[in-house]
Scaffold this active site. Structure first.
Site, PDB file in Angstrom:
ATOM      1  N   ASP A  15      43.772  32.420 -31.905  1.00 51.60           N
ATOM      2  CA  ASP A  15      44.654  31.658 -32.802  1.00 51.60           C
ATOM      3  C   ASP A  15      44.900  30.232 -32.325  1.00 51.60           C
ATOM      4  O   ASP A  15      45.976  29.663 -32.538  1.00 51.60           O
ATOM      5  CB  ASP A  15      46.002  32.388 -32.987  1.00 51.60           C
ATOM      6  CG  ASP A  15      45.799  33.792 -33.530  1.00 51.60           C
ATOM      7  OD1 ASP A  15      44.845  33.985 -34.299  1.00 51.60           O
ATOM      8  OD2 ASP A  15      46.603  34.688 -33.188  1.00 51.60           O
ATOM      9  N   GLU A  16      43.900  29.637 -31.706  1.00 56.48           N
ATOM     10  CA  GLU A  16      44.049  28.269 -31.194  1.00 56.48           C
ATOM     11  C   GLU A  16      43.913  27.230 -32.301  1.00 56.48           C
ATOM     12  O   GLU A  16      44.235  26.053 -32.104  1.00 56.48           O
ATOM     13  CB  GLU A  16      42.989  27.983 -30.112  1.00 56.48           C
ATOM     14  CG  GLU A  16      43.083  28.846 -28.854  1.00 56.48           C
ATOM     15  CD  GLU A  16      42.295  30.148 -28.980  1.00 56.48           C
ATOM     16  OE1 GLU A  16      41.818  30.464 -30.091  1.00 56.48           O
ATOM     17  OE2 GLU A  16      42.160  30.851 -27.961  1.00 56.48           O
ATOM     18  N   LYS A  18      40.824  27.579 -34.407  1.00 54.12           N
ATOM     19  CA  LYS A  18      39.355  27.472 -34.504  1.00 54.12           C
ATOM     20  C   LYS A  18      38.908  27.218 -35.945  1.00 54.12           C
ATOM     21  O   LYS A  18      37.999  26.431 -36.185  1.00 54.12           O
ATOM     22  CB  LYS A  18      38.703  28.777 -33.985  1.00 54.12           C
ATOM     23  CG  LYS A  18      38.975  29.021 -32.502  1.00 54.12           C
ATOM     24  CD  LYS A  18      38.457  30.376 -32.058  1.00 54.12           C
ATOM     25  CE  LYS A  18      39.181  31.543 -32.665  1.00 54.12           C
ATOM     26  NZ  LYS A  18      40.576  31.742 -32.244  1.00 54.12           N
ATOM     27  N   GLY A  42      41.474  35.905 -37.860  1.00 52.65           N
ATOM     28  CA  GLY A  42      42.098  35.298 -39.037  1.00 52.65           C
ATOM     29  C   GLY A  42      42.010  33.802 -38.815  1.00 52.65           C
ATOM     30  O   GLY A  42      42.694  33.274 -37.932  1.00 52.65           O
ATOM     31  N   GLN A 231      38.490  35.013 -31.733  1.00 50.38           N
ATOM     32  CA  GLN A 231      39.332  35.349 -30.574  1.00 50.38           C
ATOM     33  C   GLN A 231      39.318  34.217 -29.532  1.00 50.38           C
ATOM     34  O   GLN A 231      39.144  33.078 -29.920  1.00 50.38           O
ATOM     35  CB  GLN A 231      38.889  36.683 -29.949  1.00 50.38           C
ATOM     36  CG  GLN A 231      39.224  37.901 -30.804  1.00 50.38           C
ATOM     37  CD  GLN A 231      38.234  38.164 -31.927  1.00 50.38           C
ATOM     38  OE1 GLN A 231      37.049  38.246 -31.693  1.00 50.38           O
ATOM     39  NE2 GLN A 231      38.712  38.305 -33.139  1.00 50.38           N
ATOM     40  N   SER A 420      44.540  17.648 -33.037  1.00 50.50           N
ATOM     41  CA  SER A 420      45.040  18.095 -34.338  1.00 50.50           C
ATOM     42  C   SER A 420      46.560  17.947 -34.358  1.00 50.50           C
ATOM     43  O   SER A 420      47.254  18.388 -33.443  1.00 50.50           O
ATOM     44  CB  SER A 420      44.622  19.548 -34.550  1.00 50.50           C
ATOM     45  OG  SER A 420      45.214  20.062 -35.709  1.00 50.50           O
TER      46      SER A 420
HETATM   47  P1  GDP Z   1      42.279  30.585 -35.385  1.00 49.57           P
HETATM   48  O1  GDP Z   1      42.307  32.060 -35.388  1.00 49.57           O
HETATM   49  O2  GDP Z   1      41.941  30.013 -34.050  1.00 49.57           O
HETATM   50  O3  GDP Z   1      41.415  29.997 -36.475  1.00 49.57           O
HETATM   51  O4  GDP Z   1      43.775  30.107 -35.692  1.00 49.57           O
HETATM   52  P2  GDP Z   1      44.756  30.711 -36.806  1.00 49.57           P
HETATM   53  O5  GDP Z   1      44.330  30.241 -38.139  1.00 49.57           O
HETATM   54  O6  GDP Z   1      44.927  32.174 -36.617  1.00 49.57           O
HETATM   55  O7  GDP Z   1      46.140  30.084 -36.355  1.00 49.57           O
HETATM   56  C1  GDP Z   1      46.324  28.719 -36.264  1.00 49.57           C
HETATM   57  C2  GDP Z   1      47.521  28.351 -37.162  1.00 49.57           C
HETATM   58  O8  GDP Z   1      47.951  27.046 -36.855  1.00 49.57           O
HETATM   59  C3  GDP Z   1      47.158  28.318 -38.643  1.00 49.57           C
HETATM   60  O9  GDP Z   1      48.285  28.648 -39.388  1.00 49.57           O
HETATM   61  C4  GDP Z   1      46.777  26.863 -38.863  1.00 49.57           C
HETATM   62  O10 GDP Z   1      46.944  26.441 -40.217  1.00 49.57           O
HETATM   63  C5  GDP Z   1      47.759  26.184 -37.972  1.00 49.57           C
HETATM   64  N1  GDP Z   1      47.307  24.915 -37.386  1.00 49.57           N
HETATM   65  C6  GDP Z   1      46.076  24.542 -36.967  1.00 49.57           C
HETATM   66  N2  GDP Z   1      46.126  23.332 -36.387  1.00 49.57           N
HETATM   67  C7  GDP Z   1      47.407  22.926 -36.442  1.00 49.57           C
HETATM   68  C8  GDP Z   1      48.103  21.778 -35.976  1.00 49.57           C
HETATM   69  O11 GDP Z   1      47.551  20.861 -35.388  1.00 49.57           O
HETATM   70  N3  GDP Z   1      49.455  21.726 -36.201  1.00 49.57           N
HETATM   71  C9  GDP Z   1      50.122  22.731 -36.834  1.00 49.57           C
HETATM   72  N4  GDP Z   1      51.433  22.590 -37.000  1.00 49.57           N
HETATM   73  N5  GDP Z   1      49.509  23.823 -37.287  1.00 49.57           N
HETATM   74  C10 GDP Z   1      48.168  23.926 -37.081  1.00 49.57           C
HETATM   75  P1  IMO Z   2      41.309  34.960 -33.985  1.00 45.94           P
HETATM   76  O1  IMO Z   2      39.821  34.838 -34.209  1.00 45.94           O
HETATM   77  C1  IMO Z   2      44.584  36.673 -31.693  1.00 45.94           C
HETATM   78  C2  IMO Z   2      43.981  40.722 -30.113  1.00 45.94           C
HETATM   79  C3  IMO Z   2      44.836  41.804 -30.707  1.00 45.94           C
HETATM   80  C4  IMO Z   2      44.959  42.741 -29.516  1.00 45.94           C
HETATM   81  C5  IMO Z   2      43.583  42.647 -28.874  1.00 45.94           C
HETATM   82  C6  IMO Z   2      42.623  43.769 -29.285  1.00 45.94           C
HETATM   83  O2  IMO Z   2      42.101  34.811 -35.221  1.00 45.94           O
HETATM   84  O3  IMO Z   2      41.741  34.057 -32.888  1.00 45.94           O
HETATM   85  P2  IMO Z   2      41.282  44.303 -31.518  1.00 45.94           P
HETATM   86  O4  IMO Z   2      41.755  44.550 -32.914  1.00 45.94           O
HETATM   87  O5  IMO Z   2      40.321  43.183 -31.403  1.00 45.94           O
HETATM   88  O6  IMO Z   2      40.768  45.556 -30.861  1.00 45.94           O
HETATM   89  O7  IMO Z   2      42.615  43.910 -30.703  1.00 45.94           O
HETATM   90  O8  IMO Z   2      43.048  41.401 -29.293  1.00 45.94           O
HETATM   91  N1  IMO Z   2      43.218  39.930 -31.106  1.00 45.94           N
HETATM   92  C7  IMO Z   2      43.522  38.687 -31.477  1.00 45.94           C
HETATM   93  N2  IMO Z   2      44.565  37.905 -31.137  1.00 45.94           N
HETATM   94  N3  IMO Z   2      43.619  36.192 -32.498  1.00 45.94           N
HETATM   95  C8  IMO Z   2      42.553  36.956 -32.819  1.00 45.94           C
HETATM   96  O9  IMO Z   2      41.504  36.483 -33.527  1.00 45.94           O
HETATM   97  C9  IMO Z   2      42.485  38.275 -32.340  1.00 45.94           C
HETATM   98  N4  IMO Z   2      41.619  39.296 -32.481  1.00 45.94           N
HETATM   99  C10 IMO Z   2      42.061  40.286 -31.719  1.00 45.94           C
HETATM  100  O10 IMO Z   2      46.092  41.316 -31.133  1.00 45.94           O
HETATM  101  O11 IMO Z   2      45.890  42.227 -28.601  1.00 45.94           O
HETATM  102 MG    MG Z   3      43.597  33.618 -35.904  1.00 52.64          MG
END
Ligand code: GDP
Ligand code: IMO
Ligand code: MG
Length: 432
Positions: A15-16, A18, A42, A231, A420
């Site tokens: 959830d960085e 990406k 996600g 991830q 960002s």
């Molecule tokens: P991913 O899994 O690495 O693609 O990240 P996620 O989509 O799960 O989570 C990142 C969250 O932060 C999402 O809700 C994005 O819309 C949001 N996001 C991404 N970049 C920024 C940013 O620079 N600032 C803020 N406030 N939100 C961001």
């Molecule tokens: P994105 O691509 C954050 C975590 C789960 C759990 C562990 C194992 O959005 O960054 P799993 O269902 O893979 O067997 O769960 O890994 N996890 C994530 N945490 N972002 C994700 O994907 C994740 N995918 C799995 O919460 O701790």
């Molecule tokens: Mg995510």
């Protein structure tokens, strides 16, 4: 001439950001390829205020000219995938002919998800906190070989020896003892599952390719390819915070094996670094904050999971984590995300080392279970009161925000590719 490629990987616990970064960095790409994970991912992309979340479809799909490839390293839930195609149609995205899937991609089916849930329940207090998407059981089948069902089995149209039918029957027998624990109404209807899969097989047939060959040809033709990790490094099945990890290799190594490409093809490795740290699910997290600051990060960052809707745990940036994940992935450049979430803090802390058994360490303990006993050693930097939210040039950043970025870059010995400053595509400072 080989094209200019890049590999984009998460460097923390996922959830960085990406999705956002892949969308931006694939602007000039011909191909965007996902190489591991499944619908546990996600990936959020916000364009002109419109938020879209992808789980399996590569995040390059919103750049109109890209072809999106799903590699053999991915575990694909075919029904979930079709739901995602429907969402794309709802967003008016013309994806026809632009999504291709390796024939060697393994499927996630109903029973994987049910087994995932049952195993988590049996783990009790020691549960991993999985996403419940069947990831672990599907990868277990893949590694155990004979029970794995691939895209090529799904589209197999032979009647005399149908791979899909034979393999489903093998799974029915092999998994009976796991699934016994399910209530009557939750039991798998295997015949129905077979029929449903036969019904959707035709949709997948034209998408199936030899992804390795496709990418090799594209590379040799000088096309540019972006590789999208899911991830993050700390969730790597071998090198992450074991056993609280996912079941794949979310880094550069995963790109090679998850698509069947050579090391030169991955190009420049860009690590995505959230300006603080989050984690969802169980497991140790040394810089986790349980106070008002943690609450502010959670609120300002809207830290709710894009796949499961669970709250994400929040804490300060951890350089011990980043040293580890940068090394295992060969990170050359970074994209710092969510800088704006730190707006308004009086001071900001960065973990530069851990204390473990009375000793200061700057690298991960060999035994990852000891991460739970590590306490962070912080350096404190001044915060900033002016907004960075929506800023699009380095010059406009408050000087303390610039110092924070420079501190991270210097500590890790890398350059920034982008910063960002908000969720939207436009809230971005392009650096390099
Ligand atoms: P991913 O899994 O690495 O693609 O990240 P996620 O989509 O799960 O989570 C990142 C969250 O932060 C999402 O809700 C994005 O819309 C949001 N996001 C991404 N970049 C920024 C940013 O620079 N600032 C803020 N406030 N939100 C961001
Ligand atoms: P994105 O691509 C954050 C975590 C789960 C759990 C562990 C194992 O959005 O960054 P799993 O269902 O893979 O067997 O769960 O890994 N996890 C994530 N945490 N972002 C994700 O994907 C994740 N995918 C799995 O919460 O701790
Ligand atoms: Mg995510």
């Amino acid at each position: 001439m080989p094209g200019k490629n890049n590999t984009i990987v998460g460097t923390q616990w996922g959830d960085e950001g990406k999705g956002k970064v892949v969308d931006i960095l694939s602007k000039k790409a011909d191909i965007v390829a996902r190489f591991q994970g499944g619908a546990n991912a996600g990936h959020t992309i916000v364009i002109d205020g419109q938020k879209r979340i992808l789980h399996l479809v590569p995040s390059g799909i919103f750049q109109e000219k890209t072809t999106c490839v799903i590699g053999n390293g991915v575990v694909l839930d075919p029904f979930g995938f079709l739901d995602e195609l429907e969402a794309l149609r709802g967003w008016d995205v013309d994806y026809e002919g632009r999504i291709l899937i390796s024939g060697a991609t393994n499927l996630i089916l109903t029973y994987h998800k049910k087994i995932d849930g049952l195993r988590e329940k049996n783990r009790g207090a020691g549960s991993i906190g999985t996403t419940g998407r069947g990831i672990g059981p599907a990868y277990a089948d893949k590694i155990a070989r004979t029970l794995a069902i691939r895209i090529s089995d799904l589209v197999d149209s032979r009647d005399d020896y149908n791979c899909l039918k034979v393999k489903l029957e093998a799974n029915r027998i092999a998994k009976a003892h796991f699934l016994d624990d399910l209530s009557e109404k939750d039991q798998i209807d295997w015949d129905d599952l077979f029929s449903q899969l036969k019904e959707i097989a035709d949709i997948f047939r034209p998408m199936m390719i030899n992804a390795s060959l496709f990418l090799d040809n594209a590379y040799k033709e000088g096309k540019s390819i972006t590789f999208e990790g899911a991830q993050g490094g700390m969730l790597d099945v071998d090198l992450g915070s074991h056993p609280f990890v996912t079941s794949s290799h979310p880094g550069t190594g995963g790109a090679l094996t998850g698509l069947g490409i050579g090391p030169k093809v991955v190009g420049e490795v860009v690590g995505i670094v959230k300006a603080y740290t989050t984690r969802v699910g169980g497991g140790p997290f040394p810089t986790e904050l349980f106070d008002e600051i943690g609450e502010t990060l959670y609120k300002n960052g809207e830290e709710v999971g894009a796949s499961t809707g669970r709250d994400r745990r929040c804490g300060w940036l951890d350089l011990v984590v980043l040293r580890h994940t940068f090394r295992i992935n060969g990170v050359e450049k970074i994209a710092i995300t969510k800088l704006d979430v730190l707006d308004g803090f009086e001071e900001i802390k960065v973990c530069v080392a851990y204390m473990l058994d009375g000793e200061k360490i700057t690298e991960m303990p060999v035994d990852m279970s000891r991460l739970a006993d590590c306490t962070p050693v912080y350096e404190t930097l001044p915060g900033w009161q002016d907004k960075t939210r929506g800023v699009t040039s380095l010059d406009e950043l408050p000087k303390e925000a610039k110092s924070y970025i420079n501190f991270i870059l210097k500590q890790l010995g890398v350059e920034a590719a982008l910063i960002s400053t908000g969720p939207d595509r436009k809230d971005t400072i392009m650096v390099n």
